[in-house]
Design a protein around this motif. Structure first.
Motif, PDB file in Angstrom:
ATOM      1  N   PHE A   1       0.777  -1.586   0.182  1.00  0.00           N
ATOM      2  CA  PHE A   1      -0.101   0.342   0.201  1.00  0.00           C
ATOM      3  C   PHE A   1       0.962   1.582  -0.418  1.00  0.00           C
ATOM      4  O   PHE A   1       2.115   0.922   0.162  1.00  0.00           O
ATOM      5  N   ARG A   2       0.354   2.058  -0.385  1.00  0.00           N
ATOM      6  CA  ARG A   2       0.625   3.468  -0.156  1.00  0.00           C
ATOM      7  C   ARG A   2       0.642   4.164   0.447  1.00  0.00           C
ATOM      8  O   ARG A   2      -0.837   4.674  -0.024  1.00  0.00           O
ATOM      9  N   GLN A   3       0.905   6.119   1.241  1.00  0.00           N
ATOM     10  CA  GLN A   3      -0.276   6.481   1.328  1.00  0.00           C
ATOM     11  C   GLN A   3       0.581   7.703   1.063  1.00  0.00           C
ATOM     12  O   GLN A   3       1.895   8.639   1.271  1.00  0.00           O
ATOM     13  N   ALA A   4       0.373   9.206   0.015  1.00  0.00           N
ATOM     14  CA  ALA A   4       0.845  10.363  -0.186  1.00  0.00           C
ATOM     15  C   ALA A   4       0.726  10.846   0.839  1.00  0.00           C
ATOM     16  O   ALA A   4      -0.084  11.559   1.826  1.00  0.00           O
ATOM     17  N   PRO A   5       1.454  12.357   0.834  1.00  0.00           N
ATOM     18  CA  PRO A   5       0.935  13.631   1.987  1.00  0.00           C
ATOM     19  C   PRO A   5      -0.592  14.051   2.094  1.00  0.00           C
ATOM     20  O   PRO A   5      -0.868  14.247   0.616  1.00  0.00           O
ATOM     21  N   GLY A   6      -1.150  13.994   3.119  1.00  0.00           N
ATOM     22  CA  GLY A   6      -2.601  14.728   3.458  1.00  0.00           C
ATOM     23  C   GLY A   6      -3.444  13.365   2.237  1.00  0.00           C
ATOM     24  O   GLY A   6      -5.161  14.076   2.118  1.00  0.00           O
ATOM     25  N   LYS A   7      -3.013  12.556   2.041  1.00  0.00           N
ATOM     26  CA  LYS A   7      -4.724  11.522   1.161  1.00  0.00           C
ATOM     27  C   LYS A   7      -3.803  10.700   2.263  1.00  0.00           C
ATOM     28  O   LYS A   7      -3.294   9.608   3.014  1.00  0.00           O
ATOM     29  N   GLU A   8      -5.288   9.194   1.334  1.00  0.00           N
ATOM     30  CA  GLU A   8      -5.556   7.739   1.965  1.00  0.00           C
ATOM     31  C   GLU A   8      -4.364   7.431   1.589  1.00  0.00           C
ATOM     32  O   GLU A   8      -3.845   7.065   0.770  1.00  0.00           O
ATOM     33  N   TYR A   9      -4.677   5.886   2.428  1.00  0.00           N
ATOM     34  CA  TYR A   9      -4.029   4.939   1.601  1.00  0.00           C
ATOM     35  C   TYR A   9      -4.360   4.659   0.731  1.00  0.00           C
ATOM     36  O   TYR A   9      -5.670   4.247   0.715  1.00  0.00           O
ATOM     37  N   ASP A  10      -3.707   4.196  -0.064  1.00  0.00           N
ATOM     38  CA  ASP A  10      -4.062   3.667  -1.736  1.00  0.00           C
ATOM     39  C   ASP A  10      -3.801   2.232  -2.057  1.00  0.00           C
ATOM     40  O   ASP A  10      -2.889   1.470  -1.172  1.00  0.00           O
ATOM     41  N   PHE A  11      -4.534   1.050  -2.070  1.00  0.00           N
ATOM     42  CA  PHE A  11      -3.784  -0.235  -2.841  1.00  0.00           C
ATOM     43  C   PHE A  11      -3.021  -0.098  -3.482  1.00  0.00           C
ATOM     44  O   PHE A  11      -3.067   0.658  -4.945  1.00  0.00           O
ATOM     45  N   VAL A  12      -1.772  -0.972  -3.910  1.00  0.00           N
ATOM     46  CA  VAL A  12      -1.068  -0.627  -4.637  1.00  0.00           C
ATOM     47  C   VAL A  12      -1.325  -2.262  -5.515  1.00  0.00           C
ATOM     48  O   VAL A  12      -1.528  -2.501  -6.697  1.00  0.00           O
ATOM     49  N   ALA A  13      -0.549  -3.327  -5.193  1.00  0.00           N
ATOM     50  CA  ALA A  13      -0.554  -4.635  -4.990  1.00  0.00           C
ATOM     51  C   ALA A  13      -0.346  -5.782  -4.299  1.00  0.00           C
ATOM     52  O   ALA A  13      -0.009  -5.653  -2.649  1.00  0.00           O
ATOM     53  N   ALA A  14      -1.074  -7.307  -4.709  1.00  0.00           N
ATOM     54  CA  ALA A  14      -0.922  -7.935  -4.000  1.00  0.00           C
ATOM     55  C   ALA A  14      -0.668  -8.990  -4.348  1.00  0.00           C
ATOM     56  O   ALA A  14      -0.876  -8.948  -5.548  1.00  0.00           O
ATOM     57  N   ILE A  15      -0.515 -10.828  -3.334  1.00  0.00           N
ATOM     58  CA  ILE A  15       0.196 -11.863  -3.968  1.00  0.00           C
ATOM     59  C   ILE A  15      -0.553 -12.379  -3.255  1.00  0.00           C
ATOM     60  O   ILE A  15      -0.277 -12.422  -1.950  1.00  0.00           O
ATOM     61  N   THR A  16      -0.801 -13.564  -3.564  1.00  0.00           N
ATOM     62  CA  THR A  16      -1.394 -14.931  -3.563  1.00  0.00           C
ATOM     63  C   THR A  16       0.182 -15.077  -2.217  1.00  0.00           C
ATOM     64  O   THR A  16       0.999 -15.255  -2.318  1.00  0.00           O
ATOM     65  N   ARG A  17      -0.290 -16.362  -0.971  1.00  0.00           N
ATOM     66  CA  ARG A  17       1.137 -16.753  -0.388  1.00  0.00           C
ATOM     67  C   ARG A  17       1.330 -17.759  -1.165  1.00  0.00           C
ATOM     68  O   ARG A  17       3.072 -18.189  -0.785  1.00  0.00           O
ATOM     69  N   SER A  18       0.892 -18.552  -1.947  1.00  0.00           N
ATOM     70  CA  SER A  18       1.760 -19.466  -3.679  1.00  0.00           C
ATOM     71  C   SER A  18       2.406 -19.141  -4.268  1.00  0.00           C
ATOM     72  O   SER A  18       2.696 -19.446  -5.470  1.00  0.00           O
ATOM     73  N   SER A  19       2.632 -17.635  -4.833  1.00  0.00           N
ATOM     74  CA  SER A  19       2.386 -16.721  -5.566  1.00  0.00           C
ATOM     75  C   SER A  19       2.249 -17.308  -7.277  1.00  0.00           C
ATOM     76  O   SER A  19       2.282 -16.636  -7.894  1.00  0.00           O
TER      77      SER A  19
END
Length: 127
Positions: free
Chosen positions: A37-55
């Motif tokens: 996830f990422r958070q820019a100044p003054g902004k909410e958290y944004d989802f960026v990327a996800a990966i399963t446990r098995s890739s």
């Protein structure tokens, strides 16, 4: 208990690349789905990327699709985020997160689905 430590952030010019790493402690990494996830100044958290446990599967936000790649090395208890063609709007603090006891082929996109978080690493992209 899981501890996550991010590294690899820094200052880069637009169009450049960075590779973030997130090292996990504990024995649950192999059974955890991971996310960035990422958070820019003054902004909410944004989802960026996800990966399963098995890739077996990955998922990206529309804003980074085609530029960022998430991967993991279960032998090293580490998840990565390769970021290419960086833009000034990618500037943010980047956080990795772990969802323990995840389903094998499931990725997670909501903040409240994750159990543990790292401290964050700053990425700054100059124009």
């Amino acid at each position: 208990q899981v501890q996550l430590v991010e590294s690899g952030g820094g200052l880069v010019q637009a169009g450049g690349s960075l590779r973030l790493s997130c090292a996990a402690s504990g024995r649950t990494f192999g059974s955890s789905a991971m996310g960035w996830f990422r958070q820019a100044p003054g902004k909410e958290y944004d989802f960026v990327a996800a990966i399963t446990r098995s890739s077996g599967a990955t998922y990206y936000s529309d804003s980074v699709k085609g530029r960022f790649t998430i991967s993991r090395d279960n032998a090293k208890n580490t998840v990565y985020l390769q970021m290419n063609s960086l833009k000034p709007e990618d500037t943010a603090v980047y956080y990795c997160a772990a969802k323990i006891s995840a389903y094998l082929n499931t990725y997670y996109r909501r903040r409240d689905e994750y159990d543990y978080w790292g401290q964050g690493t700053q990425v700054t992209v100059s124009s």
